[in-house]
Design a protein around this motif. Structure first.
Motif, PDB file in Angstrom:
ATOM      1  N   VAL C  83       0.760  -1.449  -0.170  1.00 44.03           N
ATOM      2  CA  VAL C  83       0.141   0.033  -0.002  1.00 44.03           C
ATOM      3  C   VAL C  83       0.783   1.168   0.009  1.00 44.03           C
ATOM      4  CG1 VAL C  83      -1.615   1.448   1.337  1.00 44.03           C
ATOM      5  CG2 VAL C  83      -2.065  -1.014   1.202  1.00 44.03           C
ATOM      6  N   ASN C  84       1.853   1.393   0.813  1.00 42.24           N
ATOM      7  CA  ASN C  84       2.668   2.483   0.977  1.00 42.24           C
ATOM      8  C   ASN C  84       3.389   2.705  -0.329  1.00 42.24           C
ATOM      9  OD1 ASN C  84       2.322   4.117   3.637  1.00 42.24           O
ATOM     10  ND2 ASN C  84       2.227   1.908   4.285  1.00 42.24           N
ATOM     11  N   VAL C  85       4.142   1.709  -0.804  1.00 40.58           N
ATOM     12  CA  VAL C  85       5.024   1.940  -2.109  1.00 40.58           C
ATOM     13  C   VAL C  85       3.934   2.295  -3.255  1.00 40.58           C
ATOM     14  CG1 VAL C  85       5.944   0.643  -3.880  1.00 40.58           C
ATOM     15  CG2 VAL C  85       6.817   0.236  -1.493  1.00 40.58           C
ATOM     16  N   LEU C  86       3.029   1.640  -3.402  1.00 40.94           N
ATOM     17  CA  LEU C  86       1.849   1.988  -4.542  1.00 40.94           C
ATOM     18  C   LEU C  86       1.289   3.572  -4.044  1.00 40.94           C
ATOM     19  CD1 LEU C  86       1.376   0.560  -6.939  1.00 40.94           C
ATOM     20  CD2 LEU C  86      -0.969  -0.120  -5.703  1.00 40.94           C
ATOM     21  N   GLY C  87       1.119   3.791  -2.891  1.00 38.07           N
ATOM     22  CA  GLY C  87       0.736   4.944  -2.520  1.00 38.07           C
ATOM     23  C   GLY C  87       1.479   6.194  -2.903  1.00 38.07           C
ATOM     24  N   LEU C  88       2.908   5.986  -2.571  1.00 36.90           N
ATOM     25  CA  LEU C  88       3.883   6.746  -3.086  1.00 36.90           C
ATOM     26  C   LEU C  88       4.008   7.044  -4.251  1.00 36.90           C
ATOM     27  CD1 LEU C  88       5.886   8.729  -1.467  1.00 36.90           C
ATOM     28  CD2 LEU C  88       7.110   6.829  -1.273  1.00 36.90           C
ATOM     29  N   VAL C  89       4.222   5.890  -5.237  1.00 28.96           N
ATOM     30  CA  VAL C  89       4.457   6.202  -6.541  1.00 28.96           C
ATOM     31  C   VAL C  89       3.163   6.884  -7.263  1.00 28.96           C
ATOM     32  CG1 VAL C  89       4.277   4.675  -8.514  1.00 28.96           C
ATOM     33  CG2 VAL C  89       5.829   3.981  -6.763  1.00 28.96           C
ATOM     34  N   PHE C  90       2.012   6.662  -6.857  1.00 26.46           N
ATOM     35  CA  PHE C  90       1.004   7.218  -7.447  1.00 26.46           C
ATOM     36  C   PHE C  90       1.002   8.645  -7.119  1.00 26.46           C
ATOM     37  CE2 PHE C  90      -0.580   3.696  -9.026  1.00 26.46           C
ATOM     38  CZ  PHE C  90      -1.664   2.882  -8.486  1.00 26.46           C
ATOM     39  N   SER C  91       1.337   9.109  -5.763  1.00 29.39           N
ATOM     40  CA  SER C  91       1.347  10.545  -5.504  1.00 29.39           C
ATOM     41  C   SER C  91       2.216  11.036  -6.233  1.00 29.39           C
ATOM     42  CB  SER C  91       1.572  10.703  -3.806  1.00 29.39           C
ATOM     43  OG  SER C  91       2.747  10.114  -3.624  1.00 29.39           O
ATOM     44  N   LEU C  92       3.489  10.554  -6.371  1.00 28.28           N
ATOM     45  CA  LEU C  92       4.677  11.154  -7.137  1.00 28.28           C
ATOM     46  C   LEU C  92       4.162  11.288  -8.602  1.00 28.28           C
ATOM     47  CD1 LEU C  92       7.572   9.363  -5.742  1.00 28.28           C
ATOM     48  CD2 LEU C  92       7.152  11.764  -5.459  1.00 28.28           C
ATOM     49  N   TYR C 174      -0.057  11.393   1.144  1.00 26.43           N
ATOM     50  CA  TYR C 174       1.264  11.728   0.702  1.00 26.43           C
ATOM     51  C   TYR C 174       1.174  12.962  -0.174  1.00 26.43           C
ATOM     52  CZ  TYR C 174       3.394   7.377   2.146  1.00 26.43           C
ATOM     53  OH  TYR C 174       3.874   6.565   2.914  1.00 26.43           O
ATOM     54  N   ILE C 175      -0.064  13.082  -1.135  1.00 28.03           N
ATOM     55  CA  ILE C 175       0.006  14.367  -1.740  1.00 28.03           C
ATOM     56  C   ILE C 175      -0.151  15.510  -0.893  1.00 28.03           C
ATOM     57  CG2 ILE C 175      -1.594  15.658  -3.214  1.00 28.03           C
ATOM     58  CD1 ILE C 175      -2.546  13.167  -4.807  1.00 28.03           C
ATOM     59  N   ALA C 176      -0.827  15.404   0.041  1.00 31.45           N
ATOM     60  CA  ALA C 176      -0.871  16.636   1.005  1.00 31.45           C
ATOM     61  C   ALA C 176       0.510  16.840   1.717  1.00 31.45           C
ATOM     62  CB  ALA C 176      -1.996  16.287   2.343  1.00 31.45           C
ATOM     63  N   GLY C 177       1.362  15.893   1.737  1.00 27.32           N
ATOM     64  CA  GLY C 177       2.728  16.026   2.074  1.00 27.32           C
ATOM     65  C   GLY C 177       3.722  16.831   1.379  1.00 27.32           C
ATOM     66  N   ILE C 178       3.327  16.286   0.129  1.00 28.25           N
ATOM     67  CA  ILE C 178       4.052  16.870  -1.035  1.00 28.25           C
ATOM     68  C   ILE C 178       3.954  18.038  -1.320  1.00 28.25           C
ATOM     69  CG2 ILE C 178       4.491  16.519  -3.381  1.00 28.25           C
ATOM     70  CD1 ILE C 178       4.497  13.684  -3.118  1.00 28.25           C
ATOM     71  N   GLN C 179       2.482  18.608  -1.410  1.00 24.09           N
ATOM     72  CA  GLN C 179       2.192  19.686  -1.562  1.00 24.09           C
ATOM     73  C   GLN C 179       2.684  20.966  -0.458  1.00 24.09           C
ATOM     74  OE1 GLN C 179       0.518  20.450  -4.172  1.00 24.09           O
ATOM     75  NE2 GLN C 179      -1.174  19.093  -4.702  1.00 24.09           N
ATOM     76  N   GLY C 180       2.881  20.225   0.534  1.00 21.74           N
ATOM     77  CA  GLY C 180       3.390  21.198   1.560  1.00 21.74           C
ATOM     78  C   GLY C 180       5.025  21.404   1.555  1.00 21.74           C
ATOM     79  N   ILE C 181       5.562  20.649   0.678  1.00 17.20           N
ATOM     80  CA  ILE C 181       6.948  21.090   0.551  1.00 17.20           C
ATOM     81  C   ILE C 181       7.399  22.292  -0.324  1.00 17.20           C
ATOM     82  CG2 ILE C 181       8.953  20.210  -0.467  1.00 17.20           C
ATOM     83  CD1 ILE C 181       8.265  17.329  -0.085  1.00 17.20           C
ATOM     84  N   PRO C 182       7.697  23.431   0.104  1.00 20.76           N
ATOM     85  CA  PRO C 182       8.025  24.529  -0.566  1.00 20.76           C
ATOM     86  C   PRO C 182       8.622  24.493  -2.005  1.00 20.76           C
ATOM     87  CG  PRO C 182       8.711  24.675   1.696  1.00 20.76           C
ATOM     88  CD  PRO C 182       8.616  23.443   1.434  1.00 20.76           C
ATOM     89  N   ASP C 183       8.007  24.833  -3.014  1.00 17.93           N
ATOM     90  CA  ASP C 183       8.729  24.845  -4.372  1.00 17.93           C
ATOM     91  C   ASP C 183      10.373  25.359  -4.306  1.00 17.93           C
ATOM     92  OD1 ASP C 183       5.731  25.418  -6.251  1.00 17.93           O
ATOM     93  OD2 ASP C 183       6.802  23.590  -5.532  1.00 17.93           O
ATOM     94  N   GLU C 184      10.272  26.688  -3.433  1.00 17.19           N
ATOM     95  CA  GLU C 184      11.776  26.992  -3.668  1.00 17.19           C
ATOM     96  C   GLU C 184      12.792  26.023  -3.195  1.00 17.19           C
ATOM     97  OE1 GLU C 184       8.187  28.883  -2.312  1.00 17.19           O
ATOM     98  OE2 GLU C 184       9.492  29.088  -0.651  1.00 17.19           O
TER      99      GLU C 184
END
Lengths: 410, 278, 291
Positions: C83-92, C174-184
């Motif tokens: 689940v986590n591998v697939l979820g992470l891959v999907f989110s990326l 994971y998407i929520a987490g990734i969105q929280g990473i500043p683009d800068e």
């Protein structure tokens, strides 16, 4: 002062009259009974039952609410609701251990007028009192395709084997069980039990370990039957109830070990092109169908006295009125277990069961006395192992059954 | 070259997603067949696209009433969970003492309890509340909502707890200096910053409560109160499953949630881009 | 600056939820603990007999329970990874800025919209009937046979269905987490010469730790408590080899009517898993980077 008193008195009196009149005009002459509820496990009749309660309301003005049936989870939900004092007024219980389990909730109906119509020995009794009545009887055996099989050729182990092998040579499947616990082993193992002189006593001895299936004649022959089935028929674990009846309807399978209820699965297939009927499973000289009561309706003794009265009124109407009879036979398609109903226009399978019941040519449902849950939890897994393990013989299977039984009966 | 790569990648993504959804295709396709057709070929397209099964399913499921019930129970439950859990989690994060740690651990550790073990005692507790406090908890929507909140509390608190750490405490201190009461600080400063996780929690809870079968099946009995999963299981008997009707019913059940999700997604994107611009 | 009011505020903010939570979860659980010391069949009118630690002793001798416990562990480990591998891959994949992203995201999440019980039935249909159909007609018999008849494959089937249902769920977190990473941060790294892989492992992964903790915990508890799918997909079969923990308890309580024993099992397992997951949470929380 006097005038005030008089006018107050008049006011009060008129209020009382108004209220009394209001109450009475809201209900028909015979005071309306409270609304009651029915909770039962057969999904197949749910819609017809609701329609019936509508008619009841039209005919008598009393309301009955049908709670959604839940199939598999019925017992769990029933138990939870009863434990929370939220039980239904009328509910169904399966025969045997299930009926035993809930018996503390049953209302004693021995003195109700409708119990006289119950066919002999079909009512649910404990300690000589009547607690429930059956809506119908059911029967099972070998449901067969008349154009593929002649019952005169299936009368014992040898002829059974020959029939299966002959059909297999033609590229057809002679016989099919199905993977669901009851259709896999629950029903078919009923026969050797039912053939014992005292089935209930035999089961008790089996529970205590005083007898073993592997050492009993009827079971030994049963083992041989299973060997034949494994060798010459389709593996039941690859078959579901849907595909079992589908194969039967399309002429791929000649016989299925099923009951009269399975007729309902065939209606979507239209005209089958052949006739069907039911014959006994020919174990150890058996020539009778296995007929029994699948369940009974009981009244919840935790309901209020008015509700119980309403429940009795409804049941009486169900068992004596024409609308009720019509529903039981034509809508629910039950084979009636009542002495005051005529059964006409039954489908061929129900017809076979009805005739067997009327003439007394039946063997009982010994499986009702099995320890609770044993079919689903212990016998079915053992049967699965048998059909999955290539070189397990019927004899070894019997030993496994004995082991499983010993564990479960503890 | 890069453009071709990108296009290929997009195609791959799309195909992957489609394959991922093949079971749903099977579900849809079989909602138009009768038992005989289903038996013949599970994967084929149906011979006729008659919506008769959908009509029958709607009628038998009492669909629109059930829909209304599900909507009411779901929205109110989720609303309450979001409000109370965010408040609780914030207080737990900002207070650093034994009680706060203990409370948090209690919330978190109970996430592992399987529902089956609570079922019967829960029914008894609800029964007791009815008998002693005269508040009907069973066979009512209010009771169901109460229990939903209780069951979803742990996860919500857990999720909020993690994300509240990203709210700079300086902002809160500034607001307090400006004269905000604790309520003010929470609602005006903190809660708006929790938008992302609130939406995540809302989505997860909406789906979980919308699809919940077990709890409503035990607590609701009256037909008029039924939620959608209860009415869908109408078609699942002990031995027979009326597949065509069941599939039609299932499709009907999923449609509202899909629509909700599609709309909620748009809101997330808006919320996140607004945050980024800030 | 601790004032008396602070305690009042604390109570005001936390008590309402805690009260509801206590009445719905804690009290019934406590009652359940009491019941584990009884021998009872679950029907109010029938007697409850105090048997002390008997139930706990008995469950260690219950082979089926021990087997089910072990299978649950195996399942949880497989499920967690899948689940986590697939979820992470999907989110990326879905945050990569492709045109298909939105549509793909909705599609990946869709399975989660279907309730567990129904999901199990649909997949059961697929693994038995559909596979049986595809196998012979494509000749890929070694892959497309009835998985549910073989203990090993039935377990894999469970993992697949669970993953299918849950991957979208973790993807969202994971998407929520990734969105929280500043683009800068990512831009700066690009400018510094870090390639895709570096950016992924050195920046994205560490900053995803909070999301990872959450997902790990959610999938752990989800896989552990799995019941609906277990019941409808395999019902514990074949031969009880895929009877996972919650199903075993359920059968004990409702199948065999051994209520006290069922409760005892539940408590024991809960204690063990609580210990394991709390440890996990503590460890991963330590590695989280606070902003």
């Amino acid at each position: 002062m006097g005038k005030v008193k008089t006018s107050l008195g008049l006011l009060a009196a008129s209020l009382v009259v108004a209220v009394a009149a209001g109450c009475n005009s809201a209900a028909p002459a015979d005071s309306k009974l409270p609304k009651i509820s029915i909770f039962q496990s057969k999904v197949e009749i749910a819609e017809s039952l609701e329609a019936l309660t509508q008619k009841y309301k039209e005919e008598t003005g009393n309301e009955v609410e049908v709670w959604g049936s839940a199939g598999d989870a019925y017992v769990t939900q029933l138990q939870a609701k009863l434990a929370a004092d939220e039980g239904p007024t009328i509910f169904s219980v399966g025969s045997g251990s299930e009926a035993e389990k809930f018996k503390s909730y049953y209302y004693d109906m021995s003195n109700e007028p409708y119990v006289q119509y119950i066919a002999p020995n079909m009512e649910l009794t404990f300690d000589g009192k009547i607690y429930g009545f059956p809506l119908g009887v059911e029967g099972f055996g070998l449901v067969y395709n008349k154009s593929m099989v002649d019952p005169r050729n299936v009368t014992d182990l040898n002829s059974f084997q020959q029939t299966l092998e002959a059909l297999k040579a033609e590229g057809k499947n002679g016989f099919s069980l199905s993977q669901e616990a009851y259709f896999l082993i629950g029903h078919i193992i009923n026969t050797p039990f039912a053939l014992q002189p005292d089935p209930q006593g035999f089961i008790e001895k089996l529970n205590k370990g005083e007898v073993k299936m592997a050492e009993t004649k009827e079971f030994q022959e049963f083992g041989k039957f299973l060997d034949v089935i494994k060798a010459s028929a389709v593996n039941p674990l690859e078959v579901t109830y849907d595909s079992q009846m589908g194969d039967f309807a399309t002429g791929k399978t000649a016989m299925v070990h099923q009951g009269n209820w399975s007729y309902g699965m065939l209606t979507d297939y239209g005209d089958l092109g052949f006739e069907i009927s039911m014959m006994p499973f020919p174990l150890a000289g058996n020539d009778k169908l296995a007929v029994g009561v699948p369940g009974s309706w009981v009244i919840n003794n935790g309901a209020s006295p008015e509700e119980i009265k309403a429940a009795n009124e409804f049941l009486n109407w169900l068992l004596t009125s024409e609308t009720g009879h019509n529903a039981i036979v034509n809508e629910f398609k039950f084979i009636p277990a009542l002495t005051n109903i005529e059964a006409n226009n039954l489908d061929p399978l129900s017809q076979a069961v009805f005739e067997a019941t009327s003439s007394g040519q039946t063997i009982p449902w010994a499986m009702n006395y099995f320890p609770q849950g044993i079919i689903v939890n212990d016998l079915a897994p053992a049967a699965q192992e048998f059909f999955l393990t290539k070189d397990m013989t019927g004899e070894q299977f019997l030993q496994k059954l004995d082991e499983a039984w010993a564990r479960a009966a503890k | 070259m890069k453009r071709v790569n990108k296009a290929l990648f997009e195609a791959f993504l799309f195909l992957l997603a489609l394959t991922f959804l093949s079971p749903i295709y099977i579900m849809l396709v079989n909602s138009f067949k009768n038992r005989a057709e289903l038996y013949q070929n599970v994967l084929a397209l149906p011979s006729s696209l008659s919506f008769e099964y959908y009509g029958e399913a709607i009628r038998k499921m009492n669909f629109f009433t059930a829909f209304g019930n599900s909507l009411f129970v779901t929205l109110v439950s989720v609303g309450i969970v979001v409000v109370l859990a965010s408040m609780t989690a914030w207080m737990l994060v900002r207070t650093d003492n034994r009680w706060s740690k203990l409370m948090f651990m209690t919330f978190v550790s109970t996430m592992l309890i399987p529902f089956q073990t609570l079922m019967m005692p829960l029914m008894q507790v609800m029964d007791w509340i009815r008998d002693v406090l005269h508040i009907p908890m069973l066979n009512t929507h209010g009771g169901l909502i109460y229990m939903n909140v209780g069951f979803h509390a742990s996860m919500a608190v857990f999720l909020y707890h993690g994300f509240i750490k990203s709210v700079p405490i300086a902002l809160e201190e500034a607001a307090t200096l400006d004269g905000c009461s604790k309520f003010g600080v929470f609602w005006r400063v903190v809660f708006p910053m929790l938008k992302t996780i609130t939406i995540t929690i809302a989505i997860l809870d909406v789906i979980s409560i919308w699809n919940d079968y077990l709890l409503p099946s035990l607590t609701l009995s009256n037909k008029a109160l039924r939620t959608i999963p209860l009415s869908t299981f109408y078609f699942f008997g002990e031995f027979t499953i009326m597949w065509n009707l069941a599939m039609a019913g299932l499709t009907l059940t999923i449609i509202p949630v899909v629509i909700f999700y599609v709309f909620a997604q748009k809101y997330i994107i808006k919320g996140i881009t607004a945050g980024a611009v800030k | 600056m601790k004032t008396k009011f602070d305690k009042a505020w604390f109570a005001l903010f936390t008590i309402p939820l805690f009260f509801i939570f206590a009445t719905v979860v804690i009290i019934p659980f406590a009652i359940g603990i009491l019941y584990s010391f009884l021998s009872w069949d679950g029907i109010s009118a029938n007697p409850k007999v105090f048997v002390g630690m008997d139930n706990f002793v008995q469950l260690f001798r219950d082979d089926r329970f021990l087997a089910s416990a072990w299978t649950s562990v195996k399942f949880t480990i497989f499920a967690l990874i899948a689940v986590n591998v697939l979820g992470l891959v999907f989110s990326l994949l879905v945050t990569g800025g492709l045109r298909m992203s939105n549509a793909a995201r909705t599609m990946f999440f869709m399975p989660n919209l279907i309730g567990g019980l129904i999901l199990g039935y649909i997949w059961q249909f697929i693994f038995t009937d559909a596979f049986k159909f595809i196998g012979p007609s494509t000749g890929l018999d070694s892959i497309f046979f009835n998985w549910l008849l073989h203990p090993q494959f039935a377990l894999y089937a469970l993992v697949i269905v669970f993953t299918w249902q849950m991957a979208g769920y973790t993807m969202i977190v994971y998407i929520a987490g990734i969105q929280g990473i500043p683009d800068e941060l990512l831009e700066a790294a690009k400018v510094d010469g870090a390639n895709g892989w570096h950016r992924l492992t050195k920046i994205v992964f560490p900053l995803l730790m909070p999301a990872f903790t959450i997902c790990l915990f959610l999938t752990l508890s989800g896989a552990f408590k799995i019941f609906d799918v277990n019941l409808s997909l395999t019902n514990g079969g074949p031969m009880n080899t895929t009877e996972l923990f919650a199903l075993n308890i359920y059968n004990e309580i409702f199948g065999y009517s051994r209520y006290g024993l069922g409760q005892a099992k539940a408590i024991l397992f809960f204690l063990i898993v609580a210990a394991v997951t709390l440890t996990q949470v503590v460890i991963t929380k330590k590695r989280e980077v606070q902003m």
